[in-house]
Design an enzyme around this catalytic site. Structure first.
Site, PDB file in Angstrom:
ATOM      1  N   HIS A   1      16.956 -31.226 -25.459  1.00 60.69           N
ATOM      2  CA  HIS A   1      17.260 -30.327 -24.344  1.00 60.69           C
ATOM      3  C   HIS A   1      15.988 -29.636 -23.834  1.00 60.69           C
ATOM      4  CE1 HIS A   1      19.851 -27.325 -22.193  1.00 60.69           C
ATOM      5  NE2 HIS A   1      18.757 -26.598 -22.347  1.00 60.69           N
ATOM      6  N   GLU A   2      15.289 -28.989 -24.754  1.00 57.98           N
ATOM      7  CA  GLU A   2      14.090 -28.258 -24.334  1.00 57.98           C
ATOM      8  C   GLU A   2      13.038 -29.220 -23.804  1.00 57.98           C
ATOM      9  OE1 GLU A   2      14.393 -25.272 -23.851  1.00 57.98           O
ATOM     10  OE2 GLU A   2      16.160 -24.886 -25.069  1.00 57.98           O
TER      11      GLU A   2
ATOM     12  N   HIS B   1      13.573 -29.823 -20.161  1.00 57.62           N
ATOM     13  CA  HIS B   1      12.948 -28.781 -19.336  1.00 57.62           C
ATOM     14  C   HIS B   1      11.448 -29.037 -19.213  1.00 57.62           C
ATOM     15  CE1 HIS B   1      16.334 -26.128 -18.804  1.00 57.62           C
ATOM     16  NE2 HIS B   1      16.497 -25.895 -20.088  1.00 57.62           N
TER      17      HIS B   1
ATOM     18  N   HIS C   1      10.614 -31.570 -16.659  1.00 57.46           N
ATOM     19  CA  HIS C   1      10.760 -31.014 -15.312  1.00 57.46           C
ATOM     20  C   HIS C   1       9.449 -30.320 -14.904  1.00 57.46           C
ATOM     21  CE1 HIS C   1      13.903 -28.783 -12.547  1.00 57.46           C
ATOM     22  NE2 HIS C   1      13.184 -29.648 -11.882  1.00 57.46           N
TER      23      HIS C   1
HETATM   24 ZN   LIG Z   1      18.140 -25.037 -21.139  1.00 60.01          ZN
END
Ligand SMILES: [Zn+2]
Length: 674
Positions: free
Chosen positions: A464-465, A468, A471
């Site tokens: 998940h991290e 990010h 991105h």
């Molecule tokens: Zn998040």
């Protein structure tokens, strides 16, 4: 001696020189940086030339470079390696910063120039990136109250300063409660626990200077304890402390802070001409209005609640069979869910954990990024902000793209949870700069010499991290203001939640989930069970989440409650909250909503994003290849590289050809009607 924060950084990749920065450097550097920024702003506002995009909007974008150099390392340390001295600095800085930015927003000459450019925007010959920056800049001023005058402007400034103070106090109270509480265990209490958990409890005891093992309120320790300890009384004690954080009645109680925050937010919205804070907050989001959020949450609530209650009925039988008395309690849920998981999916976390080595999961995250986007990662040795930090240079086709920092282990000085932040964001103008991105997690640190092992949840958090981080690292925009994760709240979780899907791709686990001792890949049978169990207990997870999201929304969509705890109860009663489930974040611990403004009336956005991530991953499934190069390229071109340079719904539509609905989410969570 020159302050290392303000001197030129001749460090590799322009990383802040953490080995030279001392705590006492921050306060004088901040003063100097604030003063320098004030001069820059005054020069723009008082420029005798007529306003132009370059001398106003671009000049604003260029200003505050020194301030960024001070704040980026400071906030990295304040979040991930706090000390009483750094907490004191944070208390000192937060009202100063709030006042500084409020002054800029209240600068009438400056706003007049921006407003004039906005009025004449069609005659300025701006390209799309410039037009977007002007739009966001103008909107930012208006929403910050730049159009307010006199008493209203003065009051707005007071409100913003006070809110910043309250947010910091909220966070620090929570951290203090988490740090202070621990429960000593006897060696006999460890006997029924998995070996890794027993060893983590011993390590936590050592860190606290105790002779024996302890359970602390670190999520990576307390959650597995609730899952594995058969001792109902100990579970109750630990659970009660966990849910009492921020509501202990002493100096660290957050309840009065919450009441004041909600009242001030409402006043702020009224000053800006909105009915309430939720309407103000949701205006620039992809969702736009509270009704759309409520409708989405309610659509998912009923099937989730039904699933949770039916799971509870099954677990009650197990409780009774253990000779324990009903009712089924919140501190029973994780324990009996684990028992039931063993029966239904036969996944034994203890047997699973040796297959989930931190190092191999990092490799897996990197490998997926390589196959999808051609990224290459090379570990480099740099003086980080903490010895646990690992640094990786990220390249593509041999060219430098970013610096990635992984800070994975829990420690007392680290805020709980996991997050991704940028020490520097990508931009081309007015200065070309490559991103420096940090992933911070709270995984249990192994005893010296032992490999770090993760739970499946931990591995998901890592992916998940890292989503990010992608991105940020793949960002390819002109201006920093729209760089990377600078997108609307309800869009920002799309890349992170989408990336979690690659952990579930069978070939990824087959290759990277290898046994810590034998090196053997995870057996097919276990792999099938892991993947099949992905929707297990989803009723519970969805209920605890939606309850928090709805409380957050209702707190802000209407008059500010005089007694938020009572209002919370009314909201939960109204939706028929199951008695054995508590909110994922009860109000006095709800840092997303009360540590700052970030997720206030925006906690729903995780689910909003999940609607999209389920739908977006289906694009790869439809292509029959989780690494389909054409779709990966489209994902990067239309979403990951674009940051906030284009409206989120437009970006999504470019990628998928249409907007998503909640069907994919319900299916993904195993909650869709047959
Ligand atoms: Zn998040």
């Amino acid at each position: 001696m020159t302050n290392p924060l303000l001197a030129p950084w001749d460090t590799p990749f322009g990383l802040p020189p953490f080995d030279k920065i001392r705590d006492e450097d921050f306060a004088p550097a901040l003063e100097e940086a604030l003063a320098a920024h004030e001069v820059e702003i005054a020069d723009i506002a008082d420029n005798p030339d007529a306003p132009s995009f370059d001398n106003t909007i671009l000049a604003l974008e260029a200003s505050g470079e020194k301030l960024e150099k001070v704040l980026a390392p400071f906030f990295a340390l304040a979040g991930a390696d706090s000390t009483p001295a750094r907490e004191a600095l944070q208390r000192e800085f937060s009202p100063k910063l709030a006042a500084h930015f409020a002054d800029i927003n209240a600068n009438r000459d400056l706003f007049a120039r921006v407003a004039m450019l906005w009025e004449t925007r069609d005659e300025l010959g701006l390209d799309a990136d410039q037009a977007r920056l002007l739009y966001l800049s103008h909107r930012g001023f208006v929403r910050a109250g730049a159009a307010l005058t006199g008493d209203k402007a003065k009051r707005m400034k007071e409100i913003m300063g006070r809110l910043a103070e309250l947010g910091t106090a909220f966070t620090q109270n929570l951290l203090a409660d988490e740090r202070d509480w621990f429960m000593e265990l006897a060696e006999a209490d460890l006997a029924p626990l998995p070996a890794w958990l027993a060893s983590a409890a011993r390590a936590a005891g050592e860190e606290r200077g105790k002779d024996g093992p302890v359970i602390t309120l670190s999520r990576s320790l307390i959650t597995p304890f609730l899952q594995f300890s058969p001792d109902r009384a100990l579970r109750q004690k630990a659970f009660s402390a966990w849910t009492a954080r921020g509501a202990g009645g002493g100096a660290t109680d957050n309840r009065a802070i919450v009441t004041e925050i909600l009242a001030l937010r409402e006043e702020r919205a009224h000053l800006l001409g909105y009915d309430n804070f939720a309407r103000f907050k949701l205006e620039p989001e992809m969702a736009h209005a509270p009704e759309r959020v409520r409708a989405l949450l309610k659509q998912v609530w009923d099937p989730a609640r039904e699933a949770a209650l039916s799971d509870q009925a099954e677990m009650e039988k197990l409780l009774v069979a253990d000779g324990e008395a009903l009712p089924f309690q919140p501190w029973d849920w994780r324990y009996y869910a684990e028992k039931r998981r063993k029966v239904l999916h036969d996944i034994d976390e203890t047997a699973l954990k040796p297959y989930l080595q931190l190092d191999r999961m990092i490799e897996a995250a990197f490998d997926c990024a390589n196959r999808l986007f051609g990224l290459e990662f090379e570990e480099v040795t740099l003086p980080g902000y903490h010895p646990d930090c690992r640094h990786f240079e990220v390249k593509r086709n041999g060219e430098h793209l970013a610096l990635f920092i992984g800070d994975y282990f829990a420690r007392g000085s680290k805020r709980s949870g996991a997050w991704c932040s940028a020490i520097r964001s990508q931009a081309k103008l007015p200065r070309a700069q490559s991103p420096i991105v940090v992933n911070v997690c709270n995984f249990t640190k192994p005893a010296k010499g032992e490999p770090a092992l993760l739970s499946y949840d931990d591995a998901r958090t890592l992916f998940h991290e890292f989503g990010h981080a992608l991105h940020q690292m793949l960002s390819d925009v002109t201006f920093e203001r729209v760089s990377g994760t600078s997108v609307s709240r309800d869009f920002v979780e799309l890349p992170s939640q989408l990336y979690e899907h690659w952990l579930e791709v069978p070939e990824v686990l087959q290759r990277f989930a290898t046994h810590v001792e034998t090196g053997e890949p995870m057996p097919q049978e276990m792999l099938d069970k892991v993947l099949g169990a992905a929707t297990f207990d989803m009723g519970f997870a969805t209920v605890e989440y939606i309850a928090s999201a709805l409380v957050d929304l209702e707190f802000h969509d209407g008059p500010a409650p005089a007694d938020p705890m009572q209002k919370q109860q009314e909201i939960l009663d109204d939706i028929g909250m199951p008695q054995a489930i508590v909110m994922r974040h009860a109000t006095p611990q709800f840092a997303h909503v009360f540590s700052g403004d970030g997720y206030s009336s925006g906690y729903y956005s995780y689910m909003w994003s999940e609607v999209m991530d389920a739908d977006a991953f289906e694009a790869f499934e439809e292509a029959g290849d989780a690494f389909d190069p054409k779709i990966a390229r489209s994902l990067e071109e239309n979403i990951l590289s674009k940051g906030g340079s284009v409206e989120a719904d437009e970006l999504y539509t470019r990628f998928r050809g249409r907007m998503p609905g909640p069907e994919a989410l319900l299916k993904g969570r195993g909650l869709a009607a047959e």
